[in-house]
Design an enzyme around this catalytic site. Structure first.
Site: not given
Ligand code: SAM
Length: 272
Positions: A48, A72, A92, A124, A142, A145, A149
């Site tokens: 972060h 997160d 998100e 997004g 952010d 993988d 989604p």
């Molecule tokens: N901050 C994290 C870390 O330290 O590795 C990175 C992962 S963060 C939890 C990834 C977020 O992207 C998840 O909450 C997931 O739901 C979100 N996400 C995945 N695809 C997405 C999309 N198409 N639009 C918006 N959010 C998305």
């Protein structure tokens, strides 16, 4: 691998993914989405701090930020340390991630009530497609993988829209995968960003996150205008910022070093 104690603190199947909070022996509580470790209490700050601060100092006058993913809360927590930022829009897709992190990872999900935050639960990919051109100084992807989604967060169409919605000197920074794990995703993203922003405007930075496979991970950038990544004139400003906020990973030397790539990665990315 990370040894987890077997204690499952949260386990919900959302419309998008399985959202779990697991207890580990050495890394504290961790967020897992569809069995992929996303962030842990012990080493979340590596990610972060490094997704947030380099871009803000390189740009120098970030006011309006868009964060895609980031449910997160760690990225917005770090960005909000920069008082000049007026607004952060967080898009998100999965409300369940925010619920789980606010409940079990409060040190990471600490700023969801901040007055500068505009929280949108949406895809997004759709959001950037519909967003107005030249709207943001900084776009932070952010995302997880490239499966489920997040698969669409690695396409050319998505990044062309990110480029379109950036202001004149805008910067994009994206979770860039790893040169040592899922290498194709790492290389393909770099090719995409160089095609869109130009060969000289799509640098790659490396950082270490022990809880990720191989521990070597990247952030990949897109500069709307050629930018100086080393910002020597900001050395003092960065040092006082780091001390004031008691940062545990980012500092001026790490900022510069993160953009230095080992030879094997230069070869992987066909960089001279
Ligand atoms: N901050 C994290 C870390 O330290 O590795 C990175 C992962 S963060 C939890 C990834 C977020 O992207 C998840 O909450 C997931 O739901 C979100 N996400 C995945 N695809 C997405 C999309 N198409 N639009 C918006 N959010 C998305």
């Amino acid at each position: 691998s990370i040894r987890f104690t077997g204690e499952v603190l949260h386990d919900v199947q959302s419309d998008y993914q399985r959202v779990r909070i697991l207890e580990s022996y050495k890394y504290g509580k961790m967020l897992a989405l569809d069995d992929m470790v996303m962030t842990t209490e012990n080493d979340e700050f590596h990610y972060h701090e490094m997704i947030s601060h380099p871009a803000v100092f390189i740009h120098g006058n970030v006011r309006n930020v868009l964060v895609i993913g980031g449910g997160d809360g760690g990225t917005i927590r770090e960005l909000l340390r920069h008082s000049k930022i007026d607004q952060i829009t967080l898009v998100e897709i999965d409300q369940e991630v925010i619920v789980a992190c606010k409940k079990h990872l409060p040190s990471i999900a600490s700023e969801f009530n901040h007055s500068k935050l505009k929280l949108i639960i949406d895809d997004g990919i759709d959001y950037v497609r519909k967003a107005k051109s030249s709207s943001f100084d900084l776009v932070v992807v952010d995302g997880s993988d490239p499966v489920g989604p997040a698969e669409g967060l690695f396409t050319k169409e998505f990044y062309k829209n990110c480029n379109r919605i950036l202001c004149d000197r805008g910067i994009l920074v994206a979770q860039g995968e790893s040169p040592k794990f899922n290498e194709n995703a790492f290389i393909e993203l770099n090719t995409t960003l160089r095609d869109i922003f130009g060969d000289k405007n799509a640098p790659v930075s490396l950082f270490y996150v022990p809880s990720y496979p191989t521990g070597m991970w990247s952030f990949q950038y897109g500069f709307k205008k050629k930018s100086d990544i080393k910002v020597p004139e900001k050395k003092e400003q960065i040092s006082s910022f780091v001390n004031h906020h008691n940062l545990k990973y980012y500092n001026y030397e790490v900022h510069c070093a993160s953009f230095a790539l080992p030879n094997f990665i230069k070869k992987q990315l066909d960089l001279s």
